[in-house]
Design an enzyme around this catalytic site. Structure first.
Site, PDB file in Angstrom:
ATOM      1  N   GLN A  18      -8.539 -44.781 -31.363  1.00 30.62           N
ATOM      2  CA  GLN A  18      -7.917 -46.077 -31.628  1.00 30.62           C
ATOM      3  C   GLN A  18      -8.979 -47.178 -31.604  1.00 30.62           C
ATOM      4  O   GLN A  18      -8.985 -48.069 -32.464  1.00 30.62           O
ATOM      5  CB  GLN A  18      -6.839 -46.346 -30.583  1.00 30.62           C
ATOM      6  CG  GLN A  18      -6.220 -47.723 -30.652  1.00 30.62           C
ATOM      7  CD  GLN A  18      -5.023 -47.843 -29.719  1.00 30.62           C
ATOM      8  OE1 GLN A  18      -3.896 -47.530 -30.083  1.00 30.62           O
ATOM      9  NE2 GLN A  18      -5.269 -48.296 -28.504  1.00 30.62           N
ATOM     10  N   ASP A  45      -7.989 -44.015 -25.481  1.00 26.91           N
ATOM     11  CA  ASP A  45      -7.665 -43.851 -26.895  1.00 26.91           C
ATOM     12  C   ASP A  45      -8.917 -44.172 -27.701  1.00 26.91           C
ATOM     13  O   ASP A  45      -8.982 -45.190 -28.397  1.00 26.91           O
ATOM     14  CB  ASP A  45      -6.504 -44.768 -27.286  1.00 26.91           C
ATOM     15  CG  ASP A  45      -5.237 -44.432 -26.517  1.00 26.91           C
ATOM     16  OD1 ASP A  45      -4.636 -43.396 -26.805  1.00 26.91           O
ATOM     17  OD2 ASP A  45      -4.881 -45.198 -25.607  1.00 26.91           O
ATOM     18  N   GLY A  68      -8.468 -49.710 -24.160  1.00 29.96           N
ATOM     19  CA  GLY A  68      -8.976 -48.666 -23.274  1.00 29.96           C
ATOM     20  C   GLY A  68      -9.645 -47.539 -24.059  1.00 29.96           C
ATOM     21  O   GLY A  68      -9.164 -47.148 -25.119  1.00 29.96           O
ATOM     22  N   HIS A 122       0.008 -49.554 -16.056  1.00 30.74           N
ATOM     23  CA  HIS A 122      -0.667 -48.881 -14.940  1.00 30.74           C
ATOM     24  C   HIS A 122      -2.039 -49.528 -14.748  1.00 30.74           C
ATOM     25  O   HIS A 122      -2.371 -50.507 -15.429  1.00 30.74           O
ATOM     26  CB  HIS A 122      -0.763 -47.374 -15.210  1.00 30.74           C
ATOM     27  CG  HIS A 122      -1.333 -47.039 -16.567  1.00 30.74           C
ATOM     28  ND1 HIS A 122      -2.642 -47.337 -16.916  1.00 30.74           N
ATOM     29  CD2 HIS A 122      -0.778 -46.456 -17.656  1.00 30.74           C
ATOM     30  CE1 HIS A 122      -2.862 -46.927 -18.149  1.00 30.74           C
ATOM     31  NE2 HIS A 122      -1.747 -46.398 -18.637  1.00 30.74           N
ATOM     32  N   SER A 178      -2.047 -42.834 -17.778  1.00 27.39           N
ATOM     33  CA  SER A 178      -1.287 -42.907 -19.020  1.00 27.39           C
ATOM     34  C   SER A 178       0.168 -43.172 -18.688  1.00 27.39           C
ATOM     35  O   SER A 178       0.689 -42.653 -17.707  1.00 27.39           O
ATOM     36  CB  SER A 178      -1.394 -41.579 -19.787  1.00 27.39           C
ATOM     37  OG  SER A 178      -0.410 -41.515 -20.806  1.00 27.39           O
ATOM     38  N   SER A 179       0.811 -43.973 -19.519  1.00 26.93           N
ATOM     39  CA  SER A 179       2.240 -44.225 -19.312  1.00 26.93           C
ATOM     40  C   SER A 179       3.020 -42.928 -19.443  1.00 26.93           C
ATOM     41  O   SER A 179       4.094 -42.775 -18.854  1.00 26.93           O
ATOM     42  CB  SER A 179       2.764 -45.235 -20.339  1.00 26.93           C
ATOM     43  OG  SER A 179       1.994 -46.414 -20.307  1.00 26.93           O
ATOM     44  N   GLY A 227       3.386 -51.358 -22.815  1.00 28.19           N
ATOM     45  CA  GLY A 227       4.100 -51.532 -21.559  1.00 28.19           C
ATOM     46  C   GLY A 227       4.055 -50.305 -20.672  1.00 28.19           C
ATOM     47  O   GLY A 227       3.235 -49.410 -20.855  1.00 28.19           O
ATOM     48  N   PHE A 228       4.956 -50.276 -19.662  1.00 27.47           N
ATOM     49  CA  PHE A 228       4.959 -49.283 -18.599  1.00 27.47           C
ATOM     50  C   PHE A 228       3.550 -49.253 -17.992  1.00 27.47           C
ATOM     51  O   PHE A 228       2.856 -48.241 -17.984  1.00 27.47           O
ATOM     52  CB  PHE A 228       5.380 -47.903 -19.110  1.00 27.47           C
ATOM     53  CG  PHE A 228       6.126 -47.108 -18.065  1.00 27.47           C
ATOM     54  CD1 PHE A 228       7.440 -47.424 -17.740  1.00 27.47           C
ATOM     55  CD2 PHE A 228       5.503 -46.069 -17.393  1.00 27.47           C
ATOM     56  CE1 PHE A 228       8.124 -46.711 -16.760  1.00 27.47           C
ATOM     57  CE2 PHE A 228       6.179 -45.353 -16.400  1.00 27.47           C
ATOM     58  CZ  PHE A 228       7.483 -45.670 -16.091  1.00 27.47           C
ATOM     59  N   HIS A 241      -4.225 -50.441 -17.776  1.00 26.96           N
ATOM     60  CA  HIS A 241      -3.914 -51.710 -18.443  1.00 26.96           C
ATOM     61  C   HIS A 241      -4.472 -52.892 -17.646  1.00 26.96           C
ATOM     62  O   HIS A 241      -5.017 -53.836 -18.211  1.00 26.96           O
ATOM     63  CB  HIS A 241      -2.395 -51.884 -18.573  1.00 26.96           C
ATOM     64  CG  HIS A 241      -1.713 -50.855 -19.416  1.00 26.96           C
ATOM     65  ND1 HIS A 241      -0.869 -49.906 -18.896  1.00 26.96           N
ATOM     66  CD2 HIS A 241      -1.747 -50.621 -20.752  1.00 26.96           C
ATOM     67  CE1 HIS A 241      -0.391 -49.146 -19.872  1.00 26.96           C
ATOM     68  NE2 HIS A 241      -0.915 -49.550 -21.010  1.00 26.96           N
TER      69      HIS A 241
END
Lengths: 286, 286
Positions: A157, A154, A151, A38, A189-190, A35-36, A41
Site C-alpha cells: 500500500q 501494508d 504503516g 490499535h 492489525s484490526s 478504524g478499530f 495507528h
C-alpha cells in the site's frame, strides 16, 4: 496541553476547517485508517503530531477496496472506542464519513497503479489497490494534507500510494512508519480480533519466520532456499494456509533472483487462519 | 493595466508561485490547453480573468491522450505566438513543461472514468479520456486551482472532467465555456490549420448541419430522422468521412430514444477530412 478533538462527518464541514488551517499557514497531516484502532495507528498519529500543526485522522471502511468475498460487512468497528483513542493520541480532526457521504452515487472514476500492484496482495486481491488509490486520492482532495502517514505493515500500500503521488505530482509527502508489534511479535492489525486462541498462537509463525529469515540472510543462505524454509515453517502449523511468501526487490516490488549486495529486499507473507488473512513483512538490505 | 506574464517550465517553480498565491488568499484559475492558441482559448482566459485573481494557462501537448496512430508528433506548435497571445489576453502564469518534466519516468498511474466515456470520442479514441483525466488531475495537483475553464467544443471532455472532480471531491469548480466559431461558423480548433482550402470549405457542413438540426428539433422531427438527415448532409461532401453522428442525453451522454420535453440533448459530430478529424456539437433542450 488541553486538546479538544472535533469529529466531522461531512466533506463540506471538513473543507471549512481545512480552508481555515490553510489560511493560518498550518501544516496538515492525515492518518487514513479503517478504524478499530490499535497501537499501530497511534504510532502514526504520534509521527503526525511531531511533524504537523493540524492532525486529521480519517476512519472510513472503504467498500471499494474489498473484494466481493472479503470481509467488508464484518470488518470490526467500534467508533466510541476509536474516538477515545484518537482524542488521547492527539488527533485534532476525526473524519468519520458514512459510505453515503463518500459515494453518494456509484463512483465512476477509478485510479489504478500498475507494476507495483502485480505481486503480493495486488495479485491475490484483484481490484484492492484500485480501491485504495481511489479513496486515498479522494481523502487527499478533501483534507489537502502536506504529509500522509501509513504503516509499513501494508508495505505494498505504501508503495502504491508513493508511486501515485509521484506520478500525479500530488503536493503531499508520504511518510511510512515502522510496523508495531504485540509483545510476542505478532504485527498489530484490526483483524487480529478475529483469531481464536489457537489461531492466535499459531499466527506467531509469521513474525518468527521473518526473524529467522533475517538470520539466514546474514548467514548467506540463498533467497530461494530462504523462501522454502519460511514456507516449511508456516506449513507446519495445522491451522495456517499460505496465501503467499515472496522475496522481492524493494521498493519496486519486482522479482529478485540473485543476491546483489546493497540492494533492499522485502520478505512479505500473507497467511490465512480460517477466514482471517494476516500479512507481515520485513524490509532489509542484502 | 500593465501585466507581466511569467513563463514557467518546471513543477517546482510553479509550486513556489502557487504557494505564494495561496498565502495571499488569491483565487486561482487554470486554463489547460495544448497550445496553438486561437480565440476559443482566449475566451477561456477572459472567463478566468473575470473570476480569478491569478490566471494560469498550461500549454502541454499530452502524449497520454493520443493514440498510437494519432497526430501527437505533428500536432501544431508555435510557442512564440502562443506566448504573445496569452500575455495579451491577461494570463499571469504560463506553464509550459516539457514531456520529460511531466513524465520523467513512464507513468504507472492511470485514471479512468466510466459511463460518460462509452460513446462519442471515448468509443472512437480508446484510451483518450484516460490520458485526459490523468493529465488534468496532475495539472490540478500542481496548480491547485479553484476554477478550471474548458471549452464546450470538447463536450465529452467537460463531462469526463466534471464527473471526475465530483467523484474524487476535488476542490475545484469546472467552468464550461461556449464554443467560439469563425465568422462562417466553423468551430475554432488548433487542428483547422491542417485543412486544405477545399477541405476547409466542406468542413462548414458540421456547423451547418447542427444549425439545421436545431430547426428540425423545433419542427418536431423525430431524433432518429434528424440523425439520418445530418448524416446525409455530411455524406454529400466528397472529402468528408463520418466518424460519428450521435444524439445523446446531456450531460450523462446516454442513448436517447424518445423526445421528452425539458430534457437536454447533445448532437455531437466527428468527421474526418483526410487525416484531420474535426468535432462539433450542439447542446439544447427538447
Amino acid at each position: 496541553m488541553i486538546q479538544t478533538m472535533q469529529q466531522i462527518s461531512t466533506i463540506a464541514e471538513m473543507r471549512v476547517h481545512i480552508k481555515e488551517a490553510r489560511r493560518l499557514g498550518k501544516t496538515i497531516g492525515i492518518v487514513p485508517t479503517m478504524g478499530f484502532l490499535h497501537q499501530g495507528h497511534l504510532s502514526l498519529v504520534k509521527a503526525a503530531r511531531e511533524k504537523c500543526d493540524l492532525v486529521v485522522m480519517s476512519i472510513f471502511v472503504n467498500p471499494l477496496q474489498f473484494g466481493p468475498n472479503e470481509d467488508f460487512e464484518r470488518y470490526p468497528r467500534d467508533i466510541e472506542h476509536d474516538r477515545q483513542m484518537a482524542q488521547s493520541a492527539g488527533v485534532d480532526l476525526l473524519f468519520t464519513p458514512e459510505v453515503s457521504e463518500m459515494y453518494p452515487k456509484p463512483i465512476l472514476t477509478n485510479i489504478s497503479v500498475s507494476n507495483v500492484t502485480e505481486q503480493l496482495c495486488g495479485k491475490s486481491r484483484p481490484g484492492h489497490f484500485d480501491g485504495v488509490a481511489t479513496v486515498v486520492t479522494k481523502l487527499f482532495q478533501i483534507v489537502q494534507p502536506d504529509y500522509a502517514f501509513f504503516g509499513q505493515k501494508d508495505a505494498q500500500q505504501v508503495a502504491v500510494v508513493t508511486q501515485m503521488t509521484y506520478d500525479l505530482s500530488m503536493p503531499v509527502q508520504i511518510v511510512p512508519c515502522p510496523i508495531v508489534r504485540e509483545e510476542d511479535g505478532l504485527a498489530m492489525s484490526s483483524r487480529n480480533v478475529y483469531l481464536t486462541p489457537e489461531q492466535r498462537k499459531e499466527a506467531l509463525v509469521l513474525s518468527q519466520s521473518l526473524k529467522q529469515a533475517k538470520s539466514w540472510l546474514g548467514e548467506g543462505v540463498a533467497l530461494s532456499e530462504i523462501r522454502g524454509r519460511i514456507i516449511d515453517m508456516i506449513a507446519a502449523m495445522p491451522l495456517a494456509s499460505i496465501d503467499y511468501v515472496e522475496l522481492l526487490r524493494y521498493p519496486d516490488l519486482t522479482p529478485i533472483e540473485q543476491r546483489t549486495p546493497g540492494e533492499s529486499i522485502i520478505i512479505a507473507l500473507a497467511v490465512r487462519f480460517g477466514h482471517t488473512r494476516l500479512i507481515d513483512n520485513l524490509i532489509t538490505n542484502i
